[in-house]
Design an enzyme around this catalytic site. Structure first.
Site, short mmCIF file in Angstrom:
data_model
loop_
_atom_site.label_atom_id
_atom_site.label_comp_id
_atom_site.label_asym_id
_atom_site.label_seq_id
_atom_site.Cartn_x
_atom_site.Cartn_y
_atom_site.Cartn_z
N SER A 1 0.86 -1.19 0.00
CA SER A 1 0.00 0.00 0.00
C SER A 1 0.90 1.23 0.00
CB SER A 1 -0.86 -0.05 1.27
OG SER A 1 -1.28 1.23 1.68
N TYR B 1 -3.44 0.06 10.14
CA TYR B 1 -3.30 -0.34 8.73
C TYR B 1 -1.90 0.00 8.22
CZ TYR B 1 -4.47 -0.68 3.74
OH TYR B 1 -4.51 -1.04 2.40
#
Ligand SMILES: NC(=O)c1ccc[n+]([C@@H]2O[C@H](COP(=O)([O-])OP(=O)(O)OC[C@H]3O[C@@H](n4cnc5c(N)ncnc54)[C@H](OP(=O)(O)O)[C@@H]3O)[C@@H](O)[C@H]2O)c1
Length: 255
Positions: A146, A159
């Site tokens: 990510s 996250y």
């Protein structure tokens, strides 16, 4: 090797976690278009069957297996079922992931555990099961990283931690397993519209600010992720391991 053979996955079996929707479903279809048969795994059986029908329509074999990557018993059961059926994937796309934005002052232990256990611990134990099942054969792992593998995202500490950890895990496993013929790389999507990002996309202020921030001035389409994934899975990337390939419209390259 011919140019097309470098990107040909015919005869290979790919295991895609989180294949029931979004990026995982798109990558499963993309790998099938490149010639691979696919094992589709996630928690939602019905949704997996819909993606399996799309893979079969491309002329490839699709197998559906229910999996909760946050549960090591479920991961063990997946690999037992694969072994029992004589299914031996040579490609793993570690895509299952979850996110729930929250101010860090309000993050609970259960929220932290759900995100990190799914995105990081789950990815590790799926990779371990995959490597064991390879039993000496070469393989390729693609971990879904990510932007937050590289930069901090406010209200996404768990996250961000999980995806930064996943990039580190990608390098550690690449270094450890290269001599086994197992390559381990990451795919780092920028912003793509899926169930996970629906809240952002529903916010017109976020959309216009993000479009202004993106050098390409457009959001990614799921199809934009397929070529990079096929490359990382295929012989074309035979000498590439431990890398994260960002497909982000230039986001990380610009201030
Ligand atoms: N969308 C983006 O912009 C973006 C950007 C960077 C990285 N990513 C990463 O890309 C991956 C896919 O994201 P997405 O945007 O496609 O999200 P999504 O639409 O929410 O899909 C997530 C997938 O993961 C599966 N999943 C979630 N928890 C699971 C669990 N415990 N066990 C097994 N499967 C589980 C879901 O299936 P079930 O609910 O059926 O289990 C679903 O198939 C994630 O790792 C995400 O972090 C996405």
């Amino acid at each position: 090797m011919t140019h097309s053979a470098r990107f040909d996955l015919t005869g290979q079996l790919a295991l895609v976690t989180g294949a029931s929707r979004g990026i995982g479903a798109a990558l499963a279809r993309g790998l099938a278009e490149a010639g691979a048969d696919v094992v589709l795994a996630a928690r939602s059986h019905e949704a997996l069957e819909e993606v399996a029908a799309q893979v079969r329509a491309l002329g490839r074999v699709a197998t559906v297996l229910v999996l909760d990557v946050s549960d090591s018993i479920s991961i063990d059961a997946l690999f037992s079922q694969l072994a029992a059926r004589g299914l031996a994937p040579t490609i793993l796309v570690n895509n299952a992931g979850t996110e729930q934005v929250s101010p860090s002052l309000a993050v609970t232990e259960s929220l932290w555990d759900r995100i990190v256990d799914t995105n990081l611990k789950g990815a590790f134990f799926v990779a371990q099961g995959f490597a064991r099942l390879l039993a000496g054969r070469p393989g390729s792992i693609v971990n879904l990283c990510s932007l937050s593998s590289e930069v901090g995202i406010p209200t996404a500490a768990a996250y961000t931690s999980s995806k930064s950890g996943l990039a580190g895990m990608t390098r550690a496993l690449a270094a450890e397993w290269a001599h086994l013929g197992i390559r381990v790389n990451g795919l780092g999507p920028g912003y793509f519209e899926t169930e996970m990002t629906a809240g952002f996309y529903a916010d017109s202020g976020w959309r216009s600010a993000m479009l202004a921030r993106l050098p390409m001035r457009r959001f990614g389409e799921l199809d934009d992720l397929v070529g990079a994934t096929v490359f990382l899975a295929a012989p074309a990337s035979a000498y590439v391991t431990g890398q994260v390939l960002y497909v982000d419209g230039g986001y990380l390259a610009s201030i």
